[in-house]
Write an enzyme that holds these catalytic residues in place. Sequence first.
Site, PDB file in Angstrom:
ATOM      1  NE  ARG A 295      -4.049  -2.153   1.936  1.00 33.32           N
ATOM      2  CZ  ARG A 295      -4.021  -2.996   2.853  1.00 33.32           C
ATOM      3  NH1 ARG A 295      -3.073  -3.080   3.744  1.00 33.32           N
ATOM      4  NH2 ARG A 295      -4.822  -3.969   2.706  1.00 33.32           N
TER       5      ARG A 295
ATOM      6  CE  LYS B  44      -1.529  14.068 -13.467  1.00 30.48           C
ATOM      7  NZ  LYS B  44      -1.977  14.463 -14.874  1.00 30.48           N
TER       8      LYS B  44
ATOM      9  CD  GLU C 251       5.270  16.106 -22.111  1.00 24.28           C
ATOM     10  OE1 GLU C 251       4.538  17.253 -21.721  1.00 24.28           O
ATOM     11  OE2 GLU C 251       4.971  15.081 -21.693  1.00 24.28           O
TER      12      GLU C 251
ATOM     13  CE  LYS D  91       4.342  17.456 -13.480  1.00 22.76           C
ATOM     14  NZ  LYS D  91       4.621  16.126 -14.136  1.00 22.76           N
TER      15      LYS D  91
ATOM     16  CD  GLU E 138      -4.789  16.329 -14.066  1.00 21.61           C
ATOM     17  OE1 GLU E 138      -3.745  15.952 -14.097  1.00 21.61           O
ATOM     18  OE2 GLU E 138      -5.578  15.738 -14.935  1.00 21.61           O
TER      19      GLU E 138
ATOM     20  NE  ARG F 111      -0.154  16.941 -11.784  1.00 16.24           N
ATOM     21  CZ  ARG F 111       0.553  16.258 -11.183  1.00 16.24           C
ATOM     22  NH1 ARG F 111       0.347  15.979  -9.847  1.00 16.24           N
ATOM     23  NH2 ARG F 111       1.664  15.211 -11.396  1.00 16.24           N
TER      24      ARG F 111
ATOM     25  CG  ASN G 103      -3.188  16.340 -18.592  1.00 18.04           C
ATOM     26  OD1 ASN G 103      -1.870  15.757 -18.533  1.00 18.04           O
ATOM     27  ND2 ASN G 103      -3.878  16.358 -17.595  1.00 18.04           N
TER      28      ASN G 103
ATOM     29  CG  HIS H 268      -0.413  15.351 -22.461  1.00 18.68           C
ATOM     30  ND1 HIS H 268       0.011  16.650 -22.748  1.00 18.68           N
ATOM     31  CD2 HIS H 268       0.511  14.776 -21.795  1.00 18.68           C
ATOM     32  CE1 HIS H 268       1.396  16.588 -22.227  1.00 18.68           C
ATOM     33  NE2 HIS H 268       1.724  15.475 -21.609  1.00 18.68           N
TER      34      HIS H 268
ATOM     35  CG  HIS I 113      -2.273  10.436 -23.439  1.00 18.99           C
ATOM     36  ND1 HIS I 113      -2.656  10.769 -22.146  1.00 18.99           N
ATOM     37  CD2 HIS I 113      -0.888  10.618 -23.417  1.00 18.99           C
ATOM     38  CE1 HIS I 113      -1.723  10.931 -21.445  1.00 18.99           C
ATOM     39  NE2 HIS I 113      -0.593  11.031 -22.208  1.00 18.99           N
TER      40      HIS I 113
ATOM     41  CG  HIS J  15       4.504  10.737 -23.897  1.00 18.29           C
ATOM     42  ND1 HIS J  15       3.397  10.813 -23.929  1.00 18.29           N
ATOM     43  CD2 HIS J  15       4.865  11.686 -23.015  1.00 18.29           C
ATOM     44  CE1 HIS J  15       2.714  11.659 -23.168  1.00 18.29           C
ATOM     45  NE2 HIS J  15       3.543  12.364 -22.565  1.00 18.29           N
TER      46      HIS J  15
HETATM   47  P1  NAD Z   1      11.555   6.590 -22.239  1.00 16.42           P
HETATM   48  O1  NAD Z   1      11.382   6.431 -20.715  1.00 16.42           O
HETATM   49  O2  NAD Z   1      11.153   5.415 -22.975  1.00 16.42           O
HETATM   50  O3  NAD Z   1      13.013   6.809 -22.401  1.00 16.42           O
HETATM   51  C1  NAD Z   1      13.405   7.126 -23.657  1.00 16.42           C
HETATM   52  C2  NAD Z   1      14.441   6.324 -24.238  1.00 16.42           C
HETATM   53  O4  NAD Z   1      15.662   6.656 -24.049  1.00 16.42           O
HETATM   54  C3  NAD Z   1      14.323   4.942 -23.750  1.00 16.42           C
HETATM   55  O5  NAD Z   1      14.751   4.018 -25.075  1.00 16.42           O
HETATM   56  C4  NAD Z   1      15.311   4.815 -22.882  1.00 16.42           C
HETATM   57  O6  NAD Z   1      15.749   3.710 -22.437  1.00 16.42           O
HETATM   58  C5  NAD Z   1      16.367   5.748 -23.395  1.00 16.42           C
HETATM   59  N1  NAD Z   1      17.370   6.499 -22.341  1.00 16.42           N
HETATM   60  C6  NAD Z   1      16.719   6.997 -21.158  1.00 16.42           C
HETATM   61  N2  NAD Z   1      17.828   7.564 -20.605  1.00 16.42           N
HETATM   62  C7  NAD Z   1      18.855   7.458 -21.265  1.00 16.42           C
HETATM   63  C8  NAD Z   1      20.146   8.100 -21.674  1.00 16.42           C
HETATM   64  N3  NAD Z   1      20.584   8.941 -20.458  1.00 16.42           N
HETATM   65  N4  NAD Z   1      21.097   7.948 -22.430  1.00 16.42           N
HETATM   66  C9  NAD Z   1      20.415   6.967 -23.353  1.00 16.42           C
HETATM   67  N5  NAD Z   1      19.340   6.499 -23.658  1.00 16.42           N
HETATM   68  C10 NAD Z   1      18.689   6.871 -22.578  1.00 16.42           C
HETATM   69  O7  NAD Z   1      10.578   7.985 -22.489  1.00 16.42           O
HETATM   70  P2  NAD Z   1      10.553   9.366 -21.945  1.00 16.42           P
HETATM   71  O8  NAD Z   1      10.473  10.265 -22.986  1.00 16.42           O
HETATM   72  O9  NAD Z   1      11.530   9.581 -21.020  1.00 16.42           O
HETATM   73  O10 NAD Z   1       9.254   9.431 -20.976  1.00 16.42           O
HETATM   74  C11 NAD Z   1       8.021   8.945 -21.833  1.00 16.42           C
HETATM   75  C12 NAD Z   1       6.971   8.592 -20.654  1.00 16.42           C
HETATM   76  O11 NAD Z   1       6.855   9.564 -19.559  1.00 16.42           O
HETATM   77  C13 NAD Z   1       5.471   8.159 -21.046  1.00 16.42           C
HETATM   78  O12 NAD Z   1       5.229   6.785 -20.693  1.00 16.42           O
HETATM   79  C14 NAD Z   1       4.836   9.245 -20.504  1.00 16.42           C
HETATM   80  O13 NAD Z   1       3.339   8.748 -20.573  1.00 16.42           O
HETATM   81  C15 NAD Z   1       5.489   9.460 -19.389  1.00 16.42           C
HETATM   82  N6  NAD Z   1       5.028  10.693 -18.887  1.00 16.42           N
HETATM   83  C16 NAD Z   1       4.555  10.947 -17.512  1.00 16.42           C
HETATM   84  C17 NAD Z   1       4.350  12.049 -17.065  1.00 16.42           C
HETATM   85  C18 NAD Z   1       4.266  12.203 -15.479  1.00 16.42           C
HETATM   86  O14 NAD Z   1       3.793  13.237 -14.906  1.00 16.42           O
HETATM   87  N7  NAD Z   1       4.237  11.107 -14.567  1.00 16.42           N
HETATM   88  C19 NAD Z   1       4.786  13.204 -17.463  1.00 16.42           C
HETATM   89  C20 NAD Z   1       5.297  13.129 -19.043  1.00 16.42           C
HETATM   90  C21 NAD Z   1       5.367  11.894 -19.595  1.00 16.42           C
HETATM   91  N1  GLY Z   2       2.468  15.348 -17.053  1.00 16.67           N
HETATM   92  C1  GLY Z   2       1.205  15.962 -16.489  1.00 16.67           C
HETATM   93  C2  GLY Z   2       1.313  16.117 -15.020  1.00 16.67           C
HETATM   94  O1  GLY Z   2       2.004  15.843 -14.560  1.00 16.67           O
HETATM   95  O2  GLY Z   2       0.173  16.488 -14.379  1.00 16.67           O
END
Ligand code: NAD
Ligand code: GLY
Length: 393
Positions: free
Chosen positions: A155, A177, A219, A261, A271, A275, A279, A282, A286, A299
């Site tokens: 939990r 998130k 972003e 942020k 949210e 917040r 998006n 998004h 998405h 993404h």
């Molecule tokens: P990702 O985590 O897939 O990383 C992108 C690529 O880069 C992958 O192949 C990874 O292995 C590689 N990589 C990572 N760090 C590296 C480095 N330093 N050197 C070489 N390669 C490296 O993608 P992302 O763009 O980082 O994240 C996208 C995700 O984030 C999506 O799932 C999206 O929904 C999520 N997201 C979440 C929030 C949130 O608030 N939680 C906000 C925006 C996006």
């Molecule tokens: N990336 C959108 C949020 O964190 O609210």
Amino acid sequence: MAAQRDAGRAGADGVTAAPAPPTELGVALGARSYPIAIGSGLLDDATRFAAAIRGRHALIVSNEVVAPLYLARLEATLRSAGDAALQGQKRGSPAGMKIDTLLLPDGEAHKTLASAARVFDALAAMKANRDATIVALGGGVIGDLAGFAAACWMRGIAFVQVPTTLLAMVDSSVGGKTAVDLPQGKNLVGAFHQPRAVIADTDTLATLPPRELRAGFAEVIKYGALGDADFFAWLERHADALLARETAALTMMIAHCCRQKAGIVARDETEQGERALLNLGHTFGHAIETAMGYGGLLHGEAVAVGMVLAATLSANLGRAPHADTQRLVGLLDRFGLPTTVPAGLDPDRLIGLMQLDKKNLSGSLRLILWRGIGKADIVPDVDLAAIRAVLAY
Ligand code: NAD
Ligand code: GLY
């Protein structure tokens, strides 16, 4: 604008001299407040990790791409941090911290319940209790997934975000998130669960593939587009330095995004209102990612297209000037990001996917639209015909 203040500290032209100490920020959430550190060499900062980890068990979750680059360093740091933390807790031998690692396959297609189950198996295998800590080493996929597992294990246990992509540094590692995707839609299963710390070592950006770096800028541009016209203009002026990965420019930009942020999250953690503005683009993005099976656009790329669709729709509805859409397209182009819906995606299928978006209420589509650069709004009951028109264009 904070970016301009940072620029003043960094050097006369705003981007030439990297600040030596890390930039220290924070998310103010009462007892759950946490620090954000952004800077060079932080992967080796055992003191910082010691302050962030809890308990006797630390599980590093990473992937097969990031681990060969950075895992050994993080493990060594955590070993020292574990010693320090346990001594601080006066809980027996300094060598008593158990550190395990779970490596997942790379990519959005693995941000799944099945991967979360692998994290639970790893925690069970190390007999992790409620005082264990998960350390997420990677981009947003690893951060979202590891955070989700941390939210669920017994939990809720502690987790630390160690973002290694630009996108994760400016957005996903901050704000709590966490989620996994379903075939039916992105991030449909998740929780709000704040990390204990965000430790962003900007040196890791040196190995990020160019396409991934560009995806992160989507972003970044979002922050300007939704609420900060000065920052948008700063990005227009500094695009070349940022694309060249100039450390000072990148660091001040990441700090500016995190500051924006952190403020929004502190005011609206779950949210209920403001917040949702984060998006922008998004809901469209998405839907595009889901329709492409989480394997077509990245993404950030899908968000870039989504922002253009939101801007175009806003202009078509008479809410915003078309000229601002053109300026947005211009900046996204400059950062090498796509601005049109990929060929072959059926508008009605995309609308169907958008109807499962988390922002919707009582079945009606609620979108983030804008009144031009720097002015976004949450708009309920957006006309389906108008949405279909921008998707079909
Ligand atoms: P990702 O985590 O897939 O990383 C992108 C690529 O880069 C992958 O192949 C990874 O292995 C590689 N990589 C990572 N760090 C590296 C480095 N330093 N050197 C070489 N390669 C490296 O993608 P992302 O763009 O980082 O994240 C996208 C995700 O984030 C999506 O799932 C999206 O929904 C999520 N997201 C979440 C929030 C949130 O608030 N939680 C906000 C925006 C996006
Ligand atoms: N990336 C959108 C949020 O964190 O609210």
